[in-house]
Enzyme design. Structure first.
Site, PDB file in Angstrom:
ATOM      1  N   LYS A   1       0.111  49.166 100.751  1.00  0.00           N
ATOM      2  CA  LYS A   1       1.248  48.292 101.117  1.00  0.00           C
ATOM      3  C   LYS A   1       1.378  48.198 102.639  1.00  0.00           C
ATOM      4  O   LYS A   1       1.500  47.106 103.201  1.00  0.00           O
ATOM      5  CB  LYS A   1       2.525  48.877 100.500  1.00  0.00           C
ATOM      6  CG  LYS A   1       3.810  48.351 101.092  1.00  0.00           C
ATOM      7  CD  LYS A   1       4.941  49.389 101.038  1.00  0.00           C
ATOM      8  CE  LYS A   1       4.592  50.686 101.691  1.00  0.00           C
ATOM      9  NZ  LYS A   1       5.623  51.650 101.933  1.00  0.00           N
TER      10      LYS A   1
ATOM     11  N   SER B   1       9.123  52.267 104.675  1.00  0.00           N
ATOM     12  CA  SER B   1       8.106  51.485 105.404  1.00  0.00           C
ATOM     13  C   SER B   1       7.936  50.163 104.667  1.00  0.00           C
ATOM     14  O   SER B   1       7.620  50.166 103.469  1.00  0.00           O
ATOM     15  CB  SER B   1       6.756  52.208 105.406  1.00  0.00           C
ATOM     16  OG  SER B   1       6.876  53.514 105.893  1.00  0.00           O
TER      17      SER B   1
ATOM     18  N   LYS C   1       5.686  50.969 112.738  1.00  0.00           N
ATOM     19  CA  LYS C   1       5.200  51.862 111.674  1.00  0.00           C
ATOM     20  C   LYS C   1       3.935  51.275 111.030  1.00  0.00           C
ATOM     21  O   LYS C   1       2.954  51.982 110.786  1.00  0.00           O
ATOM     22  CB  LYS C   1       6.314  52.045 110.631  1.00  0.00           C
ATOM     23  CG  LYS C   1       5.890  52.666 109.331  1.00  0.00           C
ATOM     24  CD  LYS C   1       5.469  54.116 109.480  1.00  0.00           C
ATOM     25  CE  LYS C   1       4.915  54.652 108.156  1.00  0.00           C
ATOM     26  NZ  LYS C   1       4.347  55.983 108.291  1.00  0.00           N
TER      27      LYS C   1
HETATM   28  P1  NAD Z   1       7.696  58.195  96.456  1.00  0.00           P
HETATM   29  O1  NAD Z   1       7.064  57.200  95.559  1.00  0.00           O
HETATM   30  O2  NAD Z   1       7.331  59.624  96.317  1.00  0.00           O
HETATM   31  O3  NAD Z   1       9.299  58.093  96.312  1.00  0.00           O
HETATM   32  C1  NAD Z   1      10.005  56.904  96.130  1.00  0.00           C
HETATM   33  C2  NAD Z   1      11.262  57.209  95.320  1.00  0.00           C
HETATM   34  O4  NAD Z   1      12.021  56.018  95.168  1.00  0.00           O
HETATM   35  C3  NAD Z   1      10.928  57.703  93.895  1.00  0.00           C
HETATM   36  O5  NAD Z   1      11.653  58.876  93.613  1.00  0.00           O
HETATM   37  C4  NAD Z   1      11.360  56.538  93.005  1.00  0.00           C
HETATM   38  O6  NAD Z   1      11.804  56.949  91.716  1.00  0.00           O
HETATM   39  C5  NAD Z   1      12.492  55.950  93.830  1.00  0.00           C
HETATM   40  N1  NAD Z   1      12.767  54.564  93.506  1.00  0.00           N
HETATM   41  C6  NAD Z   1      11.875  53.556  93.300  1.00  0.00           C
HETATM   42  N2  NAD Z   1      12.527  52.403  93.046  1.00  0.00           N
HETATM   43  C7  NAD Z   1      13.851  52.692  93.077  1.00  0.00           C
HETATM   44  C8  NAD Z   1      15.030  51.921  92.889  1.00  0.00           C
HETATM   45  N3  NAD Z   1      14.956  50.619  92.607  1.00  0.00           N
HETATM   46  N4  NAD Z   1      16.223  52.529  93.013  1.00  0.00           N
HETATM   47  C9  NAD Z   1      16.303  53.850  93.288  1.00  0.00           C
HETATM   48  N5  NAD Z   1      15.206  54.654  93.480  1.00  0.00           N
HETATM   49  C10 NAD Z   1      14.009  54.075  93.365  1.00  0.00           C
HETATM   50  O7  NAD Z   1       7.433  57.683  97.933  1.00  0.00           O
HETATM   51  P2  NAD Z   1       7.527  58.538  99.299  1.00  0.00           P
HETATM   52  O8  NAD Z   1       6.205  59.155  99.561  1.00  0.00           O
HETATM   53  O9  NAD Z   1       8.757  59.379  99.272  1.00  0.00           O
HETATM   54  O10 NAD Z   1       7.681  57.339 100.353  1.00  0.00           O
HETATM   55  C11 NAD Z   1       8.923  56.703 100.572  1.00  0.00           C
HETATM   56  C12 NAD Z   1       8.742  55.758 101.765  1.00  0.00           C
HETATM   57  O11 NAD Z   1       8.345  56.500 102.919  1.00  0.00           O
HETATM   58  C13 NAD Z   1       7.654  54.692 101.545  1.00  0.00           C
HETATM   59  O12 NAD Z   1       8.062  53.503 102.161  1.00  0.00           O
HETATM   60  C14 NAD Z   1       6.446  55.292 102.257  1.00  0.00           C
HETATM   61  O13 NAD Z   1       5.537  54.293 102.657  1.00  0.00           O
HETATM   62  C15 NAD Z   1       7.108  56.005 103.415  1.00  0.00           C
HETATM   63  N6  NAD Z   1       6.383  57.163 103.991  1.00  0.00           N
HETATM   64  C16 NAD Z   1       5.782  58.089 103.171  1.00  0.00           C
HETATM   65  C17 NAD Z   1       5.130  59.195 103.732  1.00  0.00           C
HETATM   66  C18 NAD Z   1       4.452  60.265 102.883  1.00  0.00           C
HETATM   67  O14 NAD Z   1       3.682  61.075 103.441  1.00  0.00           O
HETATM   68  N7  NAD Z   1       4.674  60.324 101.578  1.00  0.00           N
HETATM   69  C19 NAD Z   1       5.091  59.339 105.128  1.00  0.00           C
HETATM   70  C20 NAD Z   1       5.735  58.394 105.931  1.00  0.00           C
HETATM   71  C21 NAD Z   1       6.383  57.314 105.339  1.00  0.00           C
END
Ligand code: NAD
Length: 282
Positions: free
Chosen positions: A237, A94, A169
């Site tokens: 964000k 997102s 989104k």
């Molecule tokens: P999260 O923080 O749990 O996971 C993000 C992952 O990315 C982590 O494992 C981190 O180590 C990794 N990461 C960060 N920078 C990196 C890089 N430069 N290279 C490689 N890996 C890297 O976040 P999430 O909850 O899994 O969310 C991911 C996306 O999905 C976000 O954009 C969020 O807004 C969206 N989203 C989340 C949810 C939810 O319920 N958690 C629901 C819908 C959408």
């Protein structure tokens, strides 16, 4: 299909698992190596560099925190130099529509297609493979990734040009997060008056005040449980990105919510239901 998967957090990990279960071959990468190693037990290959994961797939999926990280990864020399011609980048992060449009514009002259496909449905939906997915981009890119979206999601939308998925989104999250702020205030009223929270929950779930935010997060407030969900920092964000999309449109209530959320970053790393704690002691 041979898939590279980058970003194995709360969402990426179960989404990658479902692709493995469906028989796809995955090479996974995360800046936190333990996150990738955890998927090795499920049959994934691990990559220890962006170069290796870039070279590994017909499709490379990114599920990163936000704008900063997708630019760091997708526009890095290490990543771009190792992508094979014909690879499709499927970005499910997102972020702001402009960020993914910039990435698409960067890759177009190189013959690499970019599909924009953020998701909704919480960690539970990622685990169950029932996410709503807001897909956008060129037809050829979407055709290639569609069978993968069908594994990860239940309701798939094809929305038009790249960037539209991210935009929709952000609008969705403007609603769900605004709603959660009101739910949080209602929670404090009910708590102060000592009502039975289970009865209140059941009644509202059968009434006009019900929403997905209420259904999914009210009990978290009652139980004081903010583990493994949608981090408040990520909610902030999305909210800021939605407000930026509305520049020039009067949005006084959303701006107020944004200012209240932005002023509080102390619970950033846990589920956004923690919004109910932001004004504790205020
Ligand atoms: P999260 O923080 O749990 O996971 C993000 C992952 O990315 C982590 O494992 C981190 O180590 C990794 N990461 C960060 N920078 C990196 C890089 N430069 N290279 C490689 N890996 C890297 O976040 P999430 O909850 O899994 O969310 C991911 C996306 O999905 C976000 O954009 C969020 O807004 C969206 N989203 C989340 C949810 C939810 O319920 N958690 C629901 C819908 C959408």
């Amino acid at each position: 299909m041979r898939i590279g998967f980058i970003g194995l957090g709360a969402m990426g990990r179960p989404m990658a698992k479902n692709l493995l279960k469906a028989g796809h071959s995955l090479t996974v990468y995360d800046v936190v190596p333990a996150a990738a190693e955890a998927l090795a037990a499920e049959g994934a290959q691990t990559a220890d560099s962006l170069a290796k994961v870039a070279a590994s797939g017909e499709v490379v999926i990114t599920m990163l925190p936000g704008d900063k990280q997708i630019k760091q990864v997708l526009l890095s020399d290490e990543f771009t130099a190792n992508l094979k011609p014909g690879t499709v980048i499927l970005d499910m992060t997102s972020c702001a529509p402009d960020s993914i449009v910039e990435v698409e514009g960067f890759y177009k002259p190189k013959g690499i297609m970019v599909a924009d496909a953020p998701v909704s449905g919480n960690v539970e939906g990622a685990v169950a493979g029932t996410l709503s997915i807001f897909a956008a981009g060129d037809d050829a890119a979407l055709k290639k990734v569609w069978p993968l979206l069908e594994v990860m999601g239940k309701q798939l939308f094809s929305l038009g040009a790249c960037g539209t998925g991210k935009a929709f989104k952000n609008l969705n999250n403007l609603l769900s997060i605004s709603n959660l702020v009101i739910i949080s205030e209602m929670f404090h009223v009910a708590q102060k008056r000592g009502y039975d929270m289970d009865s209140l929950y059941d009644m509202i779930c059968a009434s006009t005040g019900m929403s997905m935010s209420f259904k999914n997060r009210f009990k978290r407030m009652v139980d004081d449980n903010y583990d493994n969900g949608f981090k408040l920092s990520l909610a902030r964000k999305d909210y800021a990105n939605a407000l930026a999309m509305g520049e020039g449109v009067p949005m006084p209530v959303c701006k107020l919510i944004n200012d209240l959320l932005l002023a509080n970053s102390k619970h950033d790393d846990v589920d956004m239901a923690v919004i109910c704690k932001l004004f504790e002691g205020a």
